[in-house]
Design a protein around this motif. Structure first.
Motif, short mmCIF file in Angstrom:
data_model
loop_
_atom_site.label_atom_id
_atom_site.label_comp_id
_atom_site.label_asym_id
_atom_site.label_seq_id
_atom_site.Cartn_x
_atom_site.Cartn_y
_atom_site.Cartn_z
N LEU A 1 2.81 30.96 4.33
CA LEU A 1 3.96 30.06 4.47
C LEU A 1 4.29 29.43 3.12
O LEU A 1 5.46 29.37 2.72
CB LEU A 1 3.67 28.98 5.51
CG LEU A 1 4.78 27.96 5.72
CD1 LEU A 1 6.08 28.63 6.17
CD2 LEU A 1 4.35 26.89 6.70
N CYS A 2 3.28 28.97 2.42
CA CYS A 2 3.49 28.38 1.09
C CYS A 2 4.16 29.39 0.17
O CYS A 2 5.13 29.06 -0.53
CB CYS A 2 2.14 27.94 0.52
SG CYS A 2 2.19 27.38 -1.21
N THR A 3 3.67 30.62 0.17
CA THR A 3 4.24 31.67 -0.70
C THR A 3 5.71 31.89 -0.39
O THR A 3 6.54 31.99 -1.30
CB THR A 3 3.45 32.98 -0.53
OG1 THR A 3 2.09 32.75 -0.91
CG2 THR A 3 4.04 34.09 -1.39
N ARG A 4 6.06 31.98 0.90
CA ARG A 4 7.46 32.21 1.28
C ARG A 4 8.34 31.03 0.85
O ARG A 4 9.43 31.23 0.33
CB ARG A 4 7.57 32.45 2.78
CG ARG A 4 7.07 33.82 3.20
CD ARG A 4 7.49 34.22 4.59
NE ARG A 4 7.31 33.20 5.60
CZ ARG A 4 6.25 33.09 6.40
NH1 ARG A 4 5.27 33.95 6.31
NH2 ARG A 4 6.18 32.13 7.29
N LEU A 5 7.87 29.81 1.10
CA LEU A 5 8.66 28.63 0.74
C LEU A 5 8.85 28.52 -0.78
O LEU A 5 9.96 28.34 -1.26
CB LEU A 5 7.98 27.36 1.26
CG LEU A 5 8.10 27.08 2.74
CD1 LEU A 5 7.17 25.93 3.14
CD2 LEU A 5 9.53 26.74 3.11
N VAL A 6 7.75 28.63 -1.50
CA VAL A 6 7.82 28.48 -2.96
C VAL A 6 8.65 29.61 -3.57
O VAL A 6 9.47 29.36 -4.46
CB VAL A 6 6.40 28.43 -3.57
CG1 VAL A 6 6.45 28.52 -5.09
CG2 VAL A 6 5.69 27.14 -3.15
N SER A 7 8.49 30.83 -3.09
CA SER A 7 9.28 31.95 -3.62
C SER A 7 10.77 31.73 -3.37
O SER A 7 11.60 31.92 -4.27
CB SER A 7 8.83 33.27 -2.99
OG SER A 7 7.52 33.57 -3.35
N HIS A 8 11.11 31.36 -2.15
CA HIS A 8 12.52 31.14 -1.81
C HIS A 8 13.14 30.06 -2.70
O HIS A 8 14.19 30.28 -3.33
CB HIS A 8 12.66 30.74 -0.34
CG HIS A 8 14.03 30.26 0.01
ND1 HIS A 8 15.08 31.12 0.22
CD2 HIS A 8 14.53 29.00 0.14
CE1 HIS A 8 16.18 30.41 0.49
NE2 HIS A 8 15.86 29.12 0.44
N TRP A 9 12.50 28.90 -2.74
CA TRP A 9 13.08 27.79 -3.48
C TRP A 9 13.01 28.02 -4.99
O TRP A 9 13.86 27.52 -5.73
CB TRP A 9 12.44 26.47 -3.08
CG TRP A 9 12.91 26.06 -1.72
CD1 TRP A 9 12.18 26.00 -0.57
CD2 TRP A 9 14.24 25.69 -1.35
NE1 TRP A 9 12.97 25.61 0.48
CE2 TRP A 9 14.24 25.41 0.04
CE3 TRP A 9 15.45 25.56 -2.05
CZ2 TRP A 9 15.39 25.02 0.72
CZ3 TRP A 9 16.59 25.17 -1.35
CH2 TRP A 9 16.54 24.90 0.01
#
Length: 130
Positions: A50-58
């Motif tokens: 989840l962290c990876t998806r959020l950080v990558s997106h933003w």
């Protein structure tokens, strides 16, 4: 006993009624017991993903200049935002010299590594608003 040596219908149901709970309540060695709590490994993996998806997106949004607000409006914790800032700084340099595609690869790779480290035990490593 009924006719022809068969048990009476009521007796069959009585035997089944006594045997069924015993079968259901007997523990099975073939399948793991579900305690209702995720294992630490699955918690760490889910939090890291989840962290990876959020950080990558933003990170992509910040790099493109199409974001607004602060880390809380992005749904990030303080620690996740620190990861984002580090990732974006590195991605800006790569984008200038190697292009957007190389910067995108760097974003995903660095976000994955930093998030895996942060959530290696299933919970963030600490800090305010973790």
């Amino acid at each position: 006993m009924g006719r022809r040596g068969e048990p009476r219908p009521g007796v069959r149901f009585l035997l089944l009624g006594l045997a069924l709970p015993a079968l259901v309540l007997t523990p099975s060695c073939a399948r793991p017991v579900n305690t209702g709590h995720p294992s630490p490994a699955s918690s760490a993996s889910a939090a890291s993903d989840l962290c990876t998806r959020l950080v990558s997106h933003w990170s992509r949004e910040v790099l493109d200049g199409t974001t607004y607000g602060d880390y809380q409006s992005m749904g990030l914790s303080t620690g996740q935002f620190e990861i984002l800032r580090t990732v974006v700084d590195a991605a800006r340099t790569v984008q200038r010299h190697q292009g957007t595609s190389a910067a995108d690869e760097l974003i995903v790779r660095q976000a994955r590594q930093a998030c895996a480290e942060r959530y290696r035990h299933g919970t963030p490593s600490g800090g305010s608003w973790q």
